[in-house]
Design a protein around this motif. Structure first.
Motif, PDB file in Angstrom:
ATOM      1  N   UNK A 148      63.981  67.330  60.781  1.00 37.60           N
ATOM      2  CA  UNK A 148      63.601  68.745  60.770  1.00 37.60           C
ATOM      3  C   UNK A 148      62.381  68.916  59.874  1.00 37.60           C
ATOM      4  N   UNK A 149      61.354  69.550  60.397  1.00 36.84           N
ATOM      5  CA  UNK A 149      60.127  69.805  59.642  1.00 36.84           C
ATOM      6  C   UNK A 149      59.978  71.313  59.463  1.00 36.84           C
ATOM      7  N   UNK A 150      60.113  71.762  58.228  1.00 39.18           N
ATOM      8  CA  UNK A 150      60.106  73.200  57.909  1.00 39.18           C
ATOM      9  C   UNK A 150      58.703  73.626  57.500  1.00 39.18           C
ATOM     10  N   UNK A 151      58.242  74.732  58.085  1.00 40.29           N
ATOM     11  CA  UNK A 151      56.926  75.261  57.737  1.00 40.29           C
ATOM     12  C   UNK A 151      57.032  76.125  56.487  1.00 40.29           C
ATOM     13  N   UNK A 152      56.064  75.991  55.583  1.00 38.53           N
ATOM     14  CA  UNK A 152      56.012  76.799  54.368  1.00 38.53           C
ATOM     15  C   UNK A 152      55.435  78.170  54.708  1.00 38.53           C
ATOM     16  N   UNK A 153      56.302  79.166  54.830  1.00 40.73           N
ATOM     17  CA  UNK A 153      55.865  80.493  55.262  1.00 40.73           C
ATOM     18  C   UNK A 153      54.955  81.176  54.239  1.00 40.73           C
ATOM     19  N   UNK A 154      54.963  80.717  52.990  1.00 38.12           N
ATOM     20  CA  UNK A 154      54.063  81.317  51.997  1.00 38.12           C
ATOM     21  C   UNK A 154      52.604  80.997  52.318  1.00 38.12           C
ATOM     22  N   UNK A 155      52.379  80.030  53.222  1.00 38.03           N
ATOM     23  CA  UNK A 155      51.010  79.697  53.630  1.00 38.03           C
ATOM     24  C   UNK A 155      50.402  80.814  54.477  1.00 38.03           C
ATOM     25  N   UNK A 156      51.264  81.701  55.006  1.00 32.99           N
ATOM     26  CA  UNK A 156      50.772  82.849  55.780  1.00 32.99           C
ATOM     27  C   UNK A 156      50.776  84.046  54.847  1.00 32.99           C
ATOM     28  N   UNK A 157      49.719  84.188  54.095  1.00 32.45           N
ATOM     29  CA  UNK A 157      49.668  85.225  53.062  1.00 32.45           C
ATOM     30  C   UNK A 157      49.052  86.524  53.561  1.00 32.45           C
ATOM     31  N   UNK A 158      48.269  86.448  54.620  1.00 35.96           N
ATOM     32  CA  UNK A 158      47.582  87.637  55.111  1.00 35.96           C
ATOM     33  C   UNK A 158      48.374  88.299  56.236  1.00 35.96           C
ATOM     34  N   UNK A 159      48.127  89.590  56.424  1.00 38.14           N
ATOM     35  CA  UNK A 159      48.760  90.326  57.519  1.00 38.14           C
ATOM     36  C   UNK A 159      48.276  89.769  58.859  1.00 38.14           C
ATOM     37  N   UNK A 160      49.158  89.812  59.847  1.00 42.04           N
ATOM     38  CA  UNK A 160      48.839  89.312  61.183  1.00 42.04           C
ATOM     39  C   UNK A 160      48.425  90.486  62.058  1.00 42.04           C
ATOM     40  N   UNK A 161      47.273  90.369  62.679  1.00 45.25           N
ATOM     41  CA  UNK A 161      46.777  91.425  63.562  1.00 45.25           C
ATOM     42  C   UNK A 161      47.441  91.315  64.933  1.00 45.25           C
ATOM     43  N   UNK A 162      47.887  92.447  65.476  1.00 39.29           N
ATOM     44  CA  UNK A 162      48.402  92.462  66.844  1.00 39.29           C
ATOM     45  C   UNK A 162      47.633  93.504  67.646  1.00 39.29           C
ATOM     46  N   UNK A 163      47.302  93.120  68.877  1.00 37.95           N
ATOM     47  CA  UNK A 163      46.637  94.016  69.817  1.00 37.95           C
ATOM     48  C   UNK A 163      47.449  93.988  71.103  1.00 37.95           C
ATOM     49  N   UNK A 164      47.918  95.139  71.569  1.00 37.05           N
ATOM     50  CA  UNK A 164      48.854  95.164  72.683  1.00 37.05           C
ATOM     51  C   UNK A 164      48.564  96.315  73.638  1.00 37.05           C
ATOM     52  N   UNK A 165      49.135  96.181  74.826  1.00 35.38           N
ATOM     53  CA  UNK A 165      49.015  97.219  75.851  1.00 35.38           C
ATOM     54  C   UNK A 165      50.328  97.293  76.611  1.00 35.38           C
ATOM     55  N   UNK A 166      50.894  98.480  76.722  1.00 37.92           N
ATOM     56  CA  UNK A 166      52.166  98.686  77.391  1.00 37.92           C
ATOM     57  C   UNK A 166      51.929  98.929  78.879  1.00 37.92           C
ATOM     58  N   UNK A 167      52.555  98.090  79.714  1.00 33.45           N
ATOM     59  CA  UNK A 167      52.436  98.239  81.158  1.00 33.45           C
ATOM     60  C   UNK A 167      53.830  98.180  81.777  1.00 33.45           C
ATOM     61  N   UNK A 168      54.479  99.334  81.918  1.00 29.97           N
ATOM     62  CA  UNK A 168      55.799  99.434  82.523  1.00 29.97           C
ATOM     63  C   UNK A 168      56.802  98.566  81.757  1.00 29.97           C
TER      64      UNK A 168
END
Length: 198
Positions: free
Chosen positions: A52-72
């Motif tokens: 098992x290889x665990x990712x160090x989540x503290x490496x993601x320090x910045x906010x993640x941008x999301x761009x989305x569009x709702x289609x039904x």
């Protein structure tokens, strides 16, 4: 914001009557943060054991941008991705970490990229959501559709399992002890993401 993402999830869970109507004519933008309680790991096995290889989540320090569009019954995303530096995975020891990075060609391709393409609500199963995710490993891109679990309490909690075959990315697993220990090409990415409001 978290509220925006919650609106999307609640819509998919059939609670649209409680959601402000979204403008479906164009993409919308928001940002999310991941809680330190989140995890992402790669699990696999050899002919003699598992790893098992665990990712160090503290490496993601910045906010993640999301761009989305709702289609039904589908929400489409544009360039919404999670970048995972290979060196931030810990497999439990220096030797296996070295093998893991050799497997991923880390020197040449130092990152894994997960890109969320869309969320789809099942037309036949209530509360059933699938995610279409594009994954880039060693500069080879494949797309997978997987079921995801969503819990919306005080925070939004999204989890799932993505099975992969390393042969699909032209990866060659290392062997040990004169070839007697062999890594199975079947691995899986397990994720549990707790999403916080920035």
């Amino acid at each position: 914001m978290l509220k925006t993402l919650s609106y999307i999830i609640l819509f998919f869970l059939g609670s649209a009557s409680f959601i402000p109507k979204m403008d479906v004519s164009k993409f919308k933008e928001s940002t999310i943060n991941l809680s330190s309680e989140s995890y992402l790991k790669i699990k696999g096995k050899t002919n003699v054991s598992t790893f098992e290889c665990q990712f160090d989540m503290t490496a993601i320090s910045e906010a993640i941008n999301i761009t989305y569009k709702d289609e039904d019954s589908i929400v489409k995303f544009n360039d919404t991705k999670l970048i995972l530096p290979n060196l931030e995975f810990n497999c439990g020891g220096k030797a296996i970490n070295k093998d893991f990075n050799k497997l991923l060609n880390t020197e040449e391709f130092p990152e894994i990229t997960l890109k969320l393409k869309k969320l789809s609500k099942s037309k036949t199963k209530a509360n059933s959501i699938t995610a279409t995710i594009e994954i880039n490993i060693s500069n080879i891109v494949n797309t997978y559709t997987i079921p995801i679990s969503v819990i919306n309490n005080n925070d939004l909690h999204v989890s799932g399992v993505m099975p992969l075959d390393i042969n699909d990315f032209s990866l060659t697993a290392p062997t040990k002890m004169l070839g007697m220990v062999k890594v199975s090409p079947k691995i899986e990415i397990q994720f549990s993401l707790k999403i916080l409001e920035p």
